[in-house]
Design a protein around this motif. Sequence first.
Motif, PDB file in Angstrom:
ATOM      1  N   THR A 199      -1.860   7.878  -2.074  1.00 47.63           N
ATOM      2  CA  THR A 199      -1.418   7.430  -0.473  1.00 47.63           C
ATOM      3  C   THR A 199      -1.296   6.480   0.035  1.00 47.63           C
ATOM      4  OG1 THR A 199      -3.979   7.293   0.866  1.00 47.63           O
ATOM      5  CG2 THR A 199      -3.041   9.474  -0.636  1.00 47.63           C
ATOM      6  N   LEU A 200       0.195   6.810   0.987  1.00 43.99           N
ATOM      7  CA  LEU A 200      -0.112   5.603   1.311  1.00 43.99           C
ATOM      8  C   LEU A 200      -1.307   4.262   2.452  1.00 43.99           C
ATOM      9  CD1 LEU A 200       3.045   6.143   3.771  1.00 43.99           C
ATOM     10  CD2 LEU A 200       2.947   4.493   1.832  1.00 43.99           C
ATOM     11  N   GLN A 201      -2.011   5.729   2.863  1.00 45.23           N
ATOM     12  CA  GLN A 201      -3.505   5.186   3.049  1.00 45.23           C
ATOM     13  C   GLN A 201      -4.374   4.329   2.388  1.00 45.23           C
ATOM     14  OE1 GLN A 201      -2.043   8.076   3.803  1.00 45.23           O
ATOM     15  NE2 GLN A 201      -1.335   7.124   5.898  1.00 45.23           N
ATOM     16  N   ASN A 202      -3.900   4.367   0.476  1.00 43.73           N
ATOM     17  CA  ASN A 202      -5.081   3.812   0.217  1.00 43.73           C
ATOM     18  C   ASN A 202      -4.705   3.298  -1.372  1.00 43.73           C
ATOM     19  OD1 ASN A 202      -4.107   5.934  -1.537  1.00 43.73           O
ATOM     20  ND2 ASN A 202      -5.909   7.450  -1.650  1.00 43.73           N
ATOM     21  N   THR A 203      -3.372   2.513  -0.846  1.00 44.81           N
ATOM     22  CA  THR A 203      -2.426   1.682  -2.453  1.00 44.81           C
ATOM     23  C   THR A 203      -2.351   0.769  -1.759  1.00 44.81           C
ATOM     24  OG1 THR A 203      -1.557   4.283  -2.226  1.00 44.81           O
ATOM     25  CG2 THR A 203      -0.130   2.138  -3.765  1.00 44.81           C
ATOM     26  N   ILE A 204      -2.073  -0.537  -2.242  1.00 43.50           N
ATOM     27  CA  ILE A 204      -1.841  -2.203  -2.127  1.00 43.50           C
ATOM     28  C   ILE A 204      -0.407  -1.820  -3.003  1.00 43.50           C
ATOM     29  CG2 ILE A 204      -3.950  -2.753  -1.083  1.00 43.50           C
ATOM     30  CD1 ILE A 204      -4.178  -4.262  -3.343  1.00 43.50           C
ATOM     31  N   PHE A 205       0.212  -2.844  -2.587  1.00 41.02           N
ATOM     32  CA  PHE A 205       1.067  -4.010  -3.878  1.00 41.02           C
ATOM     33  C   PHE A 205       1.527  -5.687  -3.467  1.00 41.02           C
ATOM     34  CE2 PHE A 205       5.609  -5.655  -4.427  1.00 41.02           C
ATOM     35  CZ  PHE A 205       5.305  -5.013  -5.821  1.00 41.02           C
ATOM     36  N   ILE A 206       1.054  -5.575  -5.019  1.00 45.77           N
ATOM     37  CA  ILE A 206       1.197  -7.076  -4.937  1.00 45.77           C
ATOM     38  C   ILE A 206       2.391  -7.625  -5.896  1.00 45.77           C
ATOM     39  CG2 ILE A 206      -0.152  -8.781  -6.237  1.00 45.77           C
ATOM     40  CD1 ILE A 206      -2.800  -6.717  -6.096  1.00 45.77           C
ATOM     41  N   GLY A 207       2.950  -8.461  -4.845  1.00 50.13           N
ATOM     42  CA  GLY A 207       4.418  -8.911  -5.618  1.00 50.13           C
ATOM     43  C   GLY A 207       4.396  -9.933  -5.291  1.00 50.13           C
ATOM     44  N   ASP A 208       5.106 -11.490  -6.213  1.00 52.40           N
ATOM     45  CA  ASP A 208       5.436 -12.825  -5.821  1.00 52.40           C
ATOM     46  C   ASP A 208       6.965 -12.490  -5.053  1.00 52.40           C
ATOM     47  OD1 ASP A 208       7.163 -11.706  -8.593  1.00 52.40           O
ATOM     48  OD2 ASP A 208       7.827 -14.016  -8.319  1.00 52.40           O
ATOM     49  N   GLN A 209       7.877 -11.706  -5.035  1.00 44.82           N
ATOM     50  CA  GLN A 209       9.950 -12.350  -3.711  1.00 44.82           C
ATOM     51  C   GLN A 209       9.494 -11.395  -2.929  1.00 44.82           C
ATOM     52  OE1 GLN A 209      12.745 -11.691  -6.820  1.00 44.82           O
ATOM     53  NE2 GLN A 209      11.831 -11.639  -8.496  1.00 44.82           N
ATOM     54  N   LEU A 210       9.380 -12.128  -1.696  1.00 45.81           N
ATOM     55  CA  LEU A 210       9.588 -10.898  -0.676  1.00 45.81           C
ATOM     56  C   LEU A 210      10.680 -10.178  -0.347  1.00 45.81           C
ATOM     57  CD1 LEU A 210       9.191 -14.155   1.781  1.00 45.81           C
ATOM     58  CD2 LEU A 210       7.991 -12.005   1.067  1.00 45.81           C
ATOM     59  N   PHE A 211      11.981 -10.126  -0.591  1.00 48.17           N
ATOM     60  CA  PHE A 211      13.433 -10.189  -0.715  1.00 48.17           C
ATOM     61  C   PHE A 211      13.339  -8.625  -1.388  1.00 48.17           C
ATOM     62  CE2 PHE A 211      14.915 -14.639   0.667  1.00 48.17           C
ATOM     63  CZ  PHE A 211      15.107 -13.464   1.906  1.00 48.17           C
ATOM     64  N   THR A 212      12.869  -8.523  -2.739  1.00 52.54           N
ATOM     65  CA  THR A 212      13.218  -7.045  -3.260  1.00 52.54           C
ATOM     66  C   THR A 212      11.102  -6.229  -3.159  1.00 52.54           C
ATOM     67  OG1 THR A 212      12.038  -8.580  -5.244  1.00 52.54           O
ATOM     68  CG2 THR A 212      14.520  -7.665  -4.940  1.00 52.54           C
ATOM     69  N   ASP A 213      10.032  -7.053  -3.611  1.00 56.52           N
ATOM     70  CA  ASP A 213       8.355  -7.429  -4.154  1.00 56.52           C
ATOM     71  C   ASP A 213       7.581  -6.267  -2.163  1.00 56.52           C
ATOM     72  OD1 ASP A 213       8.689  -7.652  -6.273  1.00 56.52           O
ATOM     73  OD2 ASP A 213       8.151  -9.452  -6.210  1.00 56.52           O
ATOM     74  N   ILE A 214       8.151  -6.909  -1.631  1.00 57.11           N
ATOM     75  CA  ILE A 214       7.514  -7.540  -0.189  1.00 57.11           C
ATOM     76  C   ILE A 214       8.033  -6.150   0.616  1.00 57.11           C
ATOM     77  CG2 ILE A 214       6.708  -8.412   1.751  1.00 57.11           C
ATOM     78  CD1 ILE A 214       4.705  -8.338  -1.565  1.00 57.11           C
ATOM     79  N   TYR A 215       9.859  -6.208   0.402  1.00 56.95           N
ATOM     80  CA  TYR A 215      10.501  -5.954   1.643  1.00 56.95           C
ATOM     81  C   TYR A 215      10.751  -4.097   1.322  1.00 56.95           C
ATOM     82  CZ  TYR A 215      15.145  -4.610   4.094  1.00 56.95           C
ATOM     83  OH  TYR A 215      15.212  -3.602   5.104  1.00 56.95           O
ATOM     84  N   GLY A 216      10.522  -3.854  -0.074  1.00 56.33           N
ATOM     85  CA  GLY A 216      10.556  -2.546  -0.811  1.00 56.33           C
ATOM     86  C   GLY A 216       8.667  -2.008   0.118  1.00 56.33           C
TER      87      GLY A 216
ATOM     88  N   ARG B 104     -13.979  -1.339  -1.848  1.00 59.73           N
ATOM     89  CA  ARG B 104     -14.910  -1.094  -0.736  1.00 59.73           C
ATOM     90  C   ARG B 104     -14.131  -0.224   0.447  1.00 59.73           C
ATOM     91  NH1 ARG B 104     -17.621  -5.621  -2.531  1.00 59.73           N
ATOM     92  NH2 ARG B 104     -16.993  -6.732  -1.084  1.00 59.73           N
ATOM     93  N   GLU B 105     -13.100  -1.139   0.812  1.00 59.26           N
ATOM     94  CA  GLU B 105     -12.118  -0.499   1.885  1.00 59.26           C
ATOM     95  C   GLU B 105     -11.419   0.890   2.191  1.00 59.26           C
ATOM     96  OE1 GLU B 105     -10.314  -4.276   2.983  1.00 59.26           O
ATOM     97  OE2 GLU B 105     -11.293  -5.477   3.245  1.00 59.26           O
ATOM     98  N   GLY B 106     -11.728   0.930   0.679  1.00 60.17           N
ATOM     99  CA  GLY B 106     -11.236   2.422   0.842  1.00 60.17           C
ATOM    100  C   GLY B 106      -9.397   2.674  -0.593  1.00 60.17           C
ATOM    101  N   TYR B 107      -9.439   1.463  -0.510  1.00 63.69           N
ATOM    102  CA  TYR B 107      -7.807   0.996  -1.461  1.00 63.69           C
ATOM    103  C   TYR B 107      -8.282   1.548  -3.521  1.00 63.69           C
ATOM    104  CZ  TYR B 107      -6.396  -1.370   1.417  1.00 63.69           C
ATOM    105  OH  TYR B 107      -5.623  -1.551   3.491  1.00 63.69           O
ATOM    106  N   ARG B 108      -7.740   2.626  -4.000  1.00 65.12           N
ATOM    107  CA  ARG B 108      -7.253   3.208  -4.935  1.00 65.12           C
ATOM    108  C   ARG B 108      -6.069   3.293  -5.975  1.00 65.12           C
ATOM    109  NH1 ARG B 108     -11.710   2.588  -2.922  1.00 65.12           N
ATOM    110  NH2 ARG B 108     -13.393   4.402  -2.586  1.00 65.12           N
ATOM    111  N   GLY B 109      -5.292   3.220  -5.625  1.00 65.55           N
ATOM    112  CA  GLY B 109      -4.228   2.285  -6.008  1.00 65.55           C
ATOM    113  C   GLY B 109      -3.868   1.433  -5.954  1.00 65.55           C
ATOM    114  N   VAL B 110      -2.797   0.583  -7.468  1.00 58.46           N
ATOM    115  CA  VAL B 110      -2.364  -0.884  -7.232  1.00 58.46           C
ATOM    116  C   VAL B 110      -1.297  -1.124  -7.971  1.00 58.46           C
ATOM    117  CG1 VAL B 110      -2.605  -3.191  -7.125  1.00 58.46           C
ATOM    118  CG2 VAL B 110      -5.018  -2.324  -6.919  1.00 58.46           C
ATOM    119  N   LEU B 111      -0.073  -1.229  -6.613  1.00 54.67           N
ATOM    120  CA  LEU B 111       1.151  -1.116  -7.738  1.00 54.67           C
ATOM    121  C   LEU B 111       1.579  -2.526  -7.423  1.00 54.67           C
ATOM    122  CD1 LEU B 111       3.234   0.970  -4.758  1.00 54.67           C
ATOM    123  CD2 LEU B 111       2.117   1.941  -7.672  1.00 54.67           C
ATOM    124  N   PHE B 112       2.121  -2.794  -9.316  1.00 54.75           N
ATOM    125  CA  PHE B 112       2.344  -4.849  -9.244  1.00 54.75           C
ATOM    126  C   PHE B 112       3.901  -4.965  -9.774  1.00 54.75           C
ATOM    127  CE2 PHE B 112      -2.485  -4.127 -10.582  1.00 54.75           C
ATOM    128  CZ  PHE B 112      -2.647  -5.343  -9.995  1.00 54.75           C
TER     129      PHE B 112
END
Length: 175
Positions: free
Chosen positions: A109-126, A26-34
């Motif tokens: 795009t950057l505006q409609n994609t989210i990333f979900i991961g469990d590690q700060l230094f690889t997943d989230i930082y990247g 509903r917020e406009g996200y259309r892609g999820v990276l896991f």
Amino acid sequence: MRIFKRFYPKEYVDSVYSIDFEKLYREGYRGVLFDIDNTLVPHGAPADKRARKLFQRLRKLGMESCLISNNQIERVKGFADGVGSKFIENAHKPSTKNYFRAMEQMGTTLQNTIFIGDQLFTDIYGANRAGIWTILVKPIHPKEEIQIVLKRYLEKIVLYFYKRERKREEKKKSF
């Protein structure tokens, strides 16, 4: 601490399975990276019923998905086949190159994609470096490879400052 901010997720939740994907849609996200290991299943585990159900739910919503993993093709393709997702193996996270490649595969795009991961230094930082909205989840299982166990000690320090900053922000909002 200011130096740690580059590792801070936008959100921090207990589990990928507790995320309200309908709200994100509903917020406009259309892609999820896991990420896979310890994000969707315990390290090295195959796609289970819960993971398959999650990816079915995403497809039903009209959301694209892509697994982005530092693992090799055998691990990533096998899991991707099990859940019915696009994938990128040997992603070299936290390099940003394959985050962009994954969005290209999904047509997002950057505006409609989210990333979900469990590690700060690889997943989230990247993902943060790429400019993608990030959600950190708690690791599913404590059994991990030694190099990850060592990073977890450093993550605890960063998470301490992250949580402290979040509390301060919440206090400001309540006034």
